[in-house]
Design a protein around this motif. Structure first.
Motif, PDB file in Angstrom:
ATOM      1  N   PRO A   1       0.815  -1.223   0.000  1.00 35.42           N
ATOM      2  CA  PRO A   1       0.000   0.000   0.000  1.00 35.42           C
ATOM      3  C   PRO A   1       0.848   1.273   0.000  1.00 35.42           C
ATOM      4  O   PRO A   1       2.003   1.266   0.429  1.00 35.42           O
ATOM      5  CB  PRO A   1      -0.767  -0.108   1.327  1.00 35.42           C
TER       6      PRO A   1
ATOM      7  N   VAL B   1       8.530  -0.531  -8.316  1.00 37.63           N
ATOM      8  CA  VAL B   1       7.820  -1.791  -8.051  1.00 37.63           C
ATOM      9  C   VAL B   1       8.604  -2.979  -8.627  1.00 37.63           C
ATOM     10  O   VAL B   1       8.691  -4.049  -8.011  1.00 37.63           O
ATOM     11  CB  VAL B   1       6.365  -1.700  -8.588  1.00 37.63           C
TER      12      VAL B   1
ATOM     13  N   ARG C   1      -2.517  -8.376  -6.852  1.00 38.48           N
ATOM     14  CA  ARG C   1      -2.936  -6.966  -6.820  1.00 38.48           C
ATOM     15  C   ARG C   1      -4.166  -6.789  -7.698  1.00 38.48           C
ATOM     16  O   ARG C   1      -4.561  -7.699  -8.430  1.00 38.48           O
ATOM     17  CB  ARG C   1      -1.792  -6.057  -7.282  1.00 38.48           C
TER      18      ARG C   1
HETATM   19  N1  GLU Z   1       1.160   0.905  -4.190  1.00 38.58           N
HETATM   20  C1  GLU Z   1       0.144   0.480  -5.111  1.00 38.58           C
HETATM   21  C2  GLU Z   1      -1.213   0.907  -4.597  1.00 38.58           C
HETATM   22  O1  GLU Z   1      -1.352   1.263  -3.432  1.00 38.58           O
HETATM   23  C3  GLU Z   1       0.135  -1.022  -5.308  1.00 38.58           C
HETATM   24  C4  GLU Z   1       1.137  -1.433  -6.300  1.00 38.58           C
HETATM   25  C5  GLU Z   1       1.279  -2.914  -6.574  1.00 38.58           C
HETATM   26  O2  GLU Z   1       0.685  -3.752  -5.869  1.00 38.58           O
HETATM   27  O3  GLU Z   1       2.018  -3.246  -7.489  1.00 38.58           O
HETATM   28  O4  GLU Z   1      -2.149   0.905  -5.359  1.00 38.58           O
END
Ligand code: GLU
Length: 292
Positions: free
Chosen positions: A9, A211, A225
Motif C-alpha cells: 500500500p 515496483v 494486486r
Molecule cells: N502501491 C500500489 C497501490 O497502493 C500497489 C502497487 C502494486 O501492488 O504493485 O495501489
C-alpha cells in the motif's frame, strides 16, 4: 520455490475495503501455499505520503489479523537503488529527459481532426514523443523527468539472443481456470503504452521502476494486486527483461466497487477500514462483505 507475495500500500490516505480484500487475499494465498506475504510501504511519492497514514496501515492490517515478517521494506529507504538503476538505463541510451506538462501532452495528442480524444494506455495518455531525441542523449543525466524510449527498449529486447517470448503468467487466465500465458506484442507496447515516465523531476523513480526493483529485491514469486494494474504489468515485464530480473507469476484480482459500480477511492471515507473499526464491525464481517 517458496511462494512469496506482498501487499504494497501507499501511505497517501486511509485503506479501504478494496485494500482489505487485496491484503487478505494475498495472505490467504500465501498461507494455502505454505509461503509468506510481505508488507511493503510504497512511499516513493514523498509529496503525498504521510507518517500518520503509514501508522494507520499497520493498525488496520493488525486489526484485520494479518501478520508479516520484519523488517518492512519502505521505498523511501531504497532511493539509492532506484537512482543507480536509472543511471544504468541512461548509460545504455534507454532514457531521455522530458519537460512536457500534462496539458502539453493532452494538446499534442488530441488532434481535432481525429475526434479530439487522446489515446489512453495503461500509463495514462500515450506520450506523443515531443521530447524524444533523434539519437539517445549522452553525458551527465539531467535532473528532469526521464522517459523510457520504448522503441529502443523493444528493439533491444528483440535482439536478445535466445529470448523467450515477451509474456507473463497470470493465474486463472486460462479458459480452464489455470495459469495462462499473456503475450505482450511489441507493436502494442509502441502504440498503446509508449514512452512511460521512469523518474519524475526531483523524484528518485516512478512507480513502475520502484515496483519492479522492489519485487526483485524481496524475492517476490507471486504478485497479488487489483486488476486495475493489469495493463501496467506489461511495462513491468519490459523493465524486468531490460534489467535481467525474474518475472513473478501475477494474480490480478477483481476490484471491490460501491453500489454504483464505481471502484473505491481513498477519499471515500465511508468504506475506510478505520470506519468499520469505529462502528464496531469485526474482521470476519469485512471478510464476508468482500466475499472471502
Ligand atoms: N502501491 C500500489 C497501490 O497502493 C500497489 C502497487 C502494486 O501492488 O504493485 O495501489
Amino acid at each position: 520455490m517458496i511462494f512469496r507475495t506482498r501487499f504494497a500500500p501507499s501511505p497517501t490516505g486511509p485503506l479501504h475495503l478494496g485494500h482489505a480484500y487485496s491484503a487478505m487475499l494475498a495472505q490467504d494465498l500465501a498461507q494455502r501455499a505454505g509461503g509468506e506475504c510481505l508488507l511493503r510501504v510504497e512511499d516513493i511519492d514523498q509529496s503525498r505520503s504521510r507518517p500518520e497514514w503509514e501508522a494507520q496501515i499497520y493498525d488496520d492490517l493488525e486489526w484485520l489479523g494479518l501478520t508479516w515478517p520484519q523488517p518492512v521494506m519502505r521505498q523511501s529507504d531504497r532511493l539509492d537503488s532506484y537512482r543507480a538503476t536509472l543511471a544504468h538505463l541512461w548509460s545504455r541510451g534507454l532514457l531521455y529527459p522530458c519537460s512536457c506538462k500534462r496539458r502539453d501532452i493532452a494538446a499534442a495528442t488530441s488532434a481535432p481532426q481525429e475526434g479530439g480524444a487522446p489515446l489512453i494506455g495503461p500509463d495514462g495518455m500515450v506520450y506523443p514523443g515531443t521530447c524524444r531525441p533523434g539519437h539517445p542523449p549522452s553525458g551527465p543525466r539531467p535532473d528532469a523527468a526521464l522517459r523510457l524510449d520504448m522503441a529502443r527498449a523493444t528493439a533491444l529486447l528483440a535482439a536478445q539472443p535466445m529470448r523467450p517470448p515477451l509474456a507473463f503468467r497470470e493465474e486463472g487466465s486460462d479458459p480452464s481456470g489455470e495459469t495462462g500465458l499473456i503475450d505482450i506484442p511489441f507493436d502494442w507496447l509502441l502504440s498503446n503504452v509508449g514512452d512511460v515516465v521512469l523518474a519524475r523531476r526531483g523524484m528518485a523513480g516512478s512507480y513502475h521502476l520502484s515496483v519492479v526493483l522492489d519485487d526483485a529485491a524481496q524475492g517476490i514469486t507471486h504478485v497479488v494486486r487489483g486488476e486495475d494494474l493489469f495493463g501496467a504489468t506489461a511495462i513491468h515485464v519490459v523493465l524486468q527483461r531490460l534489467l535481467h530480473l525474474p518475472t513473478p507469476i501475477y494474480h490480478h484480482h477483481r476490484l471491490i466497487r460501491d453500489e454504483h459500480g464505481k471502484r473505491l477511492a481513498k477519499r471515500d471515507n465511508a468504506r475506510a477500514i478505520a470506519t468499520y473499526r469505529a462502528e464496531g464491525r469485526t474482521p470476519e464481517e469485512l471478510r464476508s462483505i468482500v466475499g472471502l
